[in-house]
Design a protein around this motif. Structure first.
Motif, PDB file in Angstrom:
ATOM      1  N   PRO A  55      34.622  -6.458  20.587  1.00 14.15           N
ATOM      2  CA  PRO A  55      35.849  -5.683  20.351  1.00 14.15           C
ATOM      3  C   PRO A  55      35.529  -4.586  19.346  1.00 14.15           C
ATOM      4  CG  PRO A  55      36.070  -7.954  19.522  1.00 14.15           C
ATOM      5  CD  PRO A  55      34.644  -7.756  19.883  1.00 14.15           C
ATOM      6  N   LEU A  56      36.000  -3.371  19.604  1.00 11.77           N
ATOM      7  CA  LEU A  56      35.680  -2.257  18.709  1.00 11.77           C
ATOM      8  C   LEU A  56      36.947  -1.561  18.258  1.00 11.77           C
ATOM      9  CD1 LEU A  56      33.121  -0.840  17.577  1.00 11.77           C
ATOM     10  CD2 LEU A  56      33.342   0.807  19.443  1.00 11.77           C
ATOM     11  N   GLY A  59      34.877   1.698  14.623  1.00 19.18           N
ATOM     12  CA  GLY A  59      33.406   1.713  14.544  1.00 19.18           C
ATOM     13  C   GLY A  59      32.888   2.089  13.162  1.00 19.18           C
ATOM     14  N   SER A  60      33.700   1.848  12.101  1.00 18.81           N
ATOM     15  CA  SER A  60      33.268   2.253  10.759  1.00 18.81           C
ATOM     16  C   SER A  60      32.648   1.113   9.954  1.00 18.81           C
ATOM     17  CB  SER A  60      34.447   2.850   9.984  1.00 18.81           C
ATOM     18  OG  SER A  60      35.436   1.866   9.761  1.00 18.81           O
ATOM     19  N   ASN A  61      32.445  -0.036  10.622  1.00 16.74           N
ATOM     20  CA  ASN A  61      31.781  -1.134   9.911  1.00 16.74           C
ATOM     21  C   ASN A  61      30.796  -1.861  10.821  1.00 16.74           C
ATOM     22  OD1 ASN A  61      31.575  -2.096   7.304  1.00 16.74           O
ATOM     23  ND2 ASN A  61      32.802  -3.908   7.736  1.00 16.74           N
ATOM     24  N   GLY A 126      38.956   3.344   9.963  1.00 16.64           N
ATOM     25  CA  GLY A 126      39.058   2.200  10.879  1.00 16.64           C
ATOM     26  C   GLY A 126      40.494   1.870  11.222  1.00 16.64           C
ATOM     27  N   GLY A 129      43.192  -3.783  13.412  1.00 13.95           N
ATOM     28  CA  GLY A 129      42.593  -5.035  13.891  1.00 13.95           C
ATOM     29  C   GLY A 129      41.437  -5.490  13.013  1.00 13.95           C
ATOM     30  N   ILE A 187      41.924  -9.698  17.914  1.00 12.84           N
ATOM     31  CA  ILE A 187      43.191  -9.539  17.190  1.00 12.84           C
ATOM     32  C   ILE A 187      44.026  -8.464  17.884  1.00 12.84           C
ATOM     33  CG2 ILE A 187      44.186  -8.803  14.968  1.00 12.84           C
ATOM     34  CD1 ILE A 187      41.515 -10.114  13.777  1.00 12.84           C
TER      35      ILE A 187
HETATM   36  P1  FAD Z   1      34.867  -1.697  13.549  1.00 10.29           P
HETATM   37  O1  FAD Z   1      33.691  -1.087  12.879  1.00 10.29           O
HETATM   38  O2  FAD Z   1      35.261  -1.127  14.849  1.00 10.29           O
HETATM   39  O3  FAD Z   1      34.646  -3.259  13.708  1.00 10.29           O
HETATM   40  C1  FAD Z   1      34.209  -4.044  12.630  1.00 10.29           C
HETATM   41  C2  FAD Z   1      34.084  -5.499  13.118  1.00 10.29           C
HETATM   42  O4  FAD Z   1      35.369  -5.989  13.468  1.00 10.29           O
HETATM   43  C3  FAD Z   1      33.233  -5.640  14.377  1.00 10.29           C
HETATM   44  O5  FAD Z   1      32.534  -6.860  14.310  1.00 10.29           O
HETATM   45  C4  FAD Z   1      34.247  -5.676  15.498  1.00 10.29           C
HETATM   46  O6  FAD Z   1      33.799  -6.407  16.633  1.00 10.29           O
HETATM   47  C5  FAD Z   1      35.402  -6.403  14.839  1.00 10.29           C
HETATM   48  N1  FAD Z   1      36.712  -5.997  15.382  1.00 10.29           N
HETATM   49  C6  FAD Z   1      37.237  -4.763  15.415  1.00 10.29           C
HETATM   50  N2  FAD Z   1      38.476  -4.792  15.933  1.00 10.29           N
HETATM   51  C7  FAD Z   1      38.725  -6.086  16.252  1.00 10.29           C
HETATM   52  C8  FAD Z   1      39.825  -6.758  16.829  1.00 10.29           C
HETATM   53  N3  FAD Z   1      40.955  -6.126  17.186  1.00 10.29           N
HETATM   54  N4  FAD Z   1      39.721  -8.092  17.032  1.00 10.29           N
HETATM   55  C9  FAD Z   1      38.608  -8.772  16.682  1.00 10.29           C
HETATM   56  N5  FAD Z   1      37.539  -8.182  16.133  1.00 10.29           N
HETATM   57  C10 FAD Z   1      37.593  -6.848  15.909  1.00 10.29           C
HETATM   58  N6  FAD Z   1      36.055  -1.202   3.664  1.00 10.29           N
HETATM   59  C11 FAD Z   1      36.750  -1.734   2.630  1.00 10.29           C
HETATM   60  O7  FAD Z   1      37.078  -2.926   2.666  1.00 10.29           O
HETATM   61  N7  FAD Z   1      37.086  -1.000   1.541  1.00 10.29           N
HETATM   62  C12 FAD Z   1      36.766   0.310   1.424  1.00 10.29           C
HETATM   63  O8  FAD Z   1      37.094   0.946   0.437  1.00 10.29           O
HETATM   64  C13 FAD Z   1      36.048   0.904   2.498  1.00 10.29           C
HETATM   65  N8  FAD Z   1      35.671   2.201   2.428  1.00 10.29           N
HETATM   66  C14 FAD Z   1      34.962   2.760   3.451  1.00 10.29           C
HETATM   67  C15 FAD Z   1      34.598   4.112   3.339  1.00 10.29           C
HETATM   68  C16 FAD Z   1      33.881   4.716   4.363  1.00 10.29           C
HETATM   69  C17 FAD Z   1      33.504   6.181   4.232  1.00 10.29           C
HETATM   70  C18 FAD Z   1      33.543   3.982   5.532  1.00 10.29           C
HETATM   71  C19 FAD Z   1      32.802   4.641   6.652  1.00 10.29           C
HETATM   72  C20 FAD Z   1      33.880   2.635   5.632  1.00 10.29           C
HETATM   73  C21 FAD Z   1      34.597   2.003   4.590  1.00 10.29           C
HETATM   74  N9  FAD Z   1      34.964   0.662   4.640  1.00 10.29           N
HETATM   75  C22 FAD Z   1      35.691   0.105   3.624  1.00 10.29           C
HETATM   76  C23 FAD Z   1      34.537  -0.200   5.778  1.00 10.29           C
HETATM   77  C24 FAD Z   1      35.470  -0.082   7.016  1.00 10.29           C
HETATM   78  O9  FAD Z   1      36.263   1.071   6.955  1.00 10.29           O
HETATM   79  C25 FAD Z   1      36.363  -1.302   7.157  1.00 10.29           C
HETATM   80  O10 FAD Z   1      35.587  -2.454   7.305  1.00 10.29           O
HETATM   81  C26 FAD Z   1      37.300  -1.192   8.355  1.00 10.29           C
HETATM   82  O11 FAD Z   1      38.271  -2.215   8.323  1.00 10.29           O
HETATM   83  C27 FAD Z   1      36.563  -1.249   9.694  1.00 10.29           C
HETATM   84  O12 FAD Z   1      37.494  -0.934  10.703  1.00 10.29           O
HETATM   85  P2  FAD Z   1      37.030  -0.466  12.145  1.00 10.29           P
HETATM   86  O13 FAD Z   1      38.236  -0.411  12.991  1.00 10.29           O
HETATM   87  O14 FAD Z   1      36.247   0.793  12.053  1.00 10.29           O
HETATM   88  O15 FAD Z   1      36.089  -1.674  12.547  1.00 10.29           O
END
Ligand code: FAD
Ligand code: EPU
Length: 357
Positions: A55-56, A59-61, A126, A129, A187
């Motif tokens: 699930p994506l 894509g920021s983590n 991000g 979810g 989620i």
């Molecule tokens: P994704 O990268 O798409 O997914 C992350 C993981 O979650 C993957 O394993 C994916 O399979 C899973 N996933 C995604 N969606 C679902 C779903 N619906 N159901 C089940 N699994 C799912 N994080 C912090 O905590 N604090 C910060 O201050 C912070 N600052 C950041 C600053 C920058 C510049 C960047 C690039 C990142 C930062 N992050 C921070 C990390 C990131 O933003 C968070 O972890 C964010 O919640 C990831 O969201 P995403 O939708 O991009 O996840």
């Protein structure tokens, strides 16, 4: 491309624009799910074709270390609404967010509605979810502080269930979805309890410093602006310099472990900074450790350590065909080795790594 009912499955999809590190990995199968029905179709498709599911969100983590034989399911369910199911306090409102909503958009929307409590989490990239997967946190607040429940689809049976806060087992950058329940749920929505009167929390050192000379009341909008300004001053914008934010967690150490490190390192070099946590533990800023070793700004192939924030690894060559993922991971290993050699602390990688390293 193949179509099963409403779901469109693409093959050999380049993921570069779907991950904030800009890595060039190719997914054998890819689809976008904008409803629970789509998610169920995706699960059935993956089962029939013997594919793992990823699930994506934004894509920021994630780090896509190689091409992937799997079905990447972009979770795009949208909607924000007041939920009638909160048995909470009269001063609060329960708000349900669909998993595909962009996190920062949701924070700003809540502010505009007079629903307070998310301002300190401004500008985190991000979607909703994933915010619970690692219990996002910043500037003194974690999503678990506002969490009521979530809905999710079980990946093995397709059953839709609800999980409460205890079941999610939140802690610093952790939840059950990274441990016992890893890969077991997709989620679909998250319900948070927000306050209808402002909650002003500026205890975090950088926020305290920001408002040090301020005279008069501080509004939630001002806290949002402050967090956004502080973040811009130290974190690179992934659209300009691809990154996943902090590449390592801040280690949490017991008082006795820290005392041992102090007796070796602290005697000659000065004390390692620490922030007290419950039950006699201390959080140590990994960025400080990396900075002490003179590693900020270091480059290895396509990868580099950001010069303003030692925790952030950046991809300087997302516009080339270079194997950037292996440079990023080699640099991460180098940092881990250096930090361990000097401080006897094992840094843990924060983003999820997919593919073979
Ligand atoms: P994704 O990268 O798409 O997914 C992350 C993981 O979650 C993957 O394993 C994916 O399979 C899973 N996933 C995604 N969606 C679902 C779903 N619906 N159901 C089940 N699994 C799912 N994080 C912090 O905590 N604090 C910060 O201050 C912070 N600052 C950041 C600053 C920058 C510049 C960047 C690039 C990142 C930062 N992050 C921070 C990390 C990131 O933003 C968070 O972890 C964010 O919640 C990831 O969201 P995403 O939708 O991009 O996840
Ligand atoms: N520090 C340094 N050098 C550095 C980085 C930090 O000395 O290169 C020192 C700072 O001077 C400060 C302390 O370390 O005294 C803490 O720094 P900061 O407030 O920038 O926070 P952080 O611990 O480096 C964590 C999160 C961030 C989050 C901020 C704000 C983790 C792994 N990272 O960083 O989250 O935004 O706090 O709360 O917990 C992310 O997860 O991607 C992320 C950016």
């Amino acid at each position: 491309m193949s179509r099963s009912y409403g779901l469109v499955v693409e093959t050999d999809k380049c993921l570069q624009s779907y991950n904030s590190l800009g890595l060039l990995s190719v997914a054998s199968h890819f689809c976008t799910a904008s409803s629970i029905a789509h998610i169920l179709e995706a699960l059935a498709y993956a089962k029939t074709n013997q594919l793992d599911i990823i699930p994506l969100g934004g894509g920021s983590n994630v780090v896509f270390a190689s091409d992937l034989r799997c079905l990447v399911v972009c979770i795009s369910l949208l909607g924000i609404k007041v939920s009638g199911t909160d048995g909470g306090t009269p001063n609060s409102v329960a708000v349900r967010f669909a998993a595909g909503e962009n996190w920062d958009h949701a924070v700003r929307y809540c502010l505009s509605q007079g629903w307070y409590g998310l301002e300190n989490l401004a500008c985190i990239p991000g979607n909703i979810g994933a915010s619970v997967i690692q219990n996002i946190g910043a500037y003194g607040v974690e999503i678990s502080d506002r969490f009521i429940s979530l809905s999710a689809v079980k990946t093995d049976t397709g059953e839709v269930i609800s999980l409460n806060k205890d079941q999610c087992r939140f802690s610093y950058r952790e939840s059950a979805f990274k441990q016992l329940l890893k890969d077991k749920f997709i989620i679909t929505d998250v319900t948070l309890r927000l306050s209808i009167t402002p909650i002003i929390n500026i205890d975090y050192p950088a926020l305290k410093h920001y408002f040090a000379d301020h005279v008069g009341d501080i509004s939630s909008e001002m806290v949002y602006k402050a967090v956004s300004t502080i973040r811009q001053s130290k974190l690179p914008d992934p659209d300009v310099l691809p990154n996943v934010g902090s590449f390592f967690k801040n280690p949490t150490l017991s008082a006795s472990t820290l005392a041992k490190i102090d007796s070796k390192y602290g005697r000659t070099q000065g004390q390692i900074p620490r922030f007290e946590q419950p039950q006699g533990y201390f959080k140590v800023p990994a960025g400080w450790l990396i900075e002490q070793l003179g590693l900020k700004g270091l480059r290895h192939g396509a990868a580099g350590i950001h010069d303003k924030q030692g925790l952030v690894l950046v991809n300087y060559k997302s516009d080339t065909d270079d194997d950037c993922a292996s440079d990023i991971l080699a640099l991460a290993r180098h940092i881990q080795e250096k930090v361990f050699a000097t401080f006897f602390i094992q840094l843990e990688i924060e983003p999820r790594i997919y593919g073979s390293v």
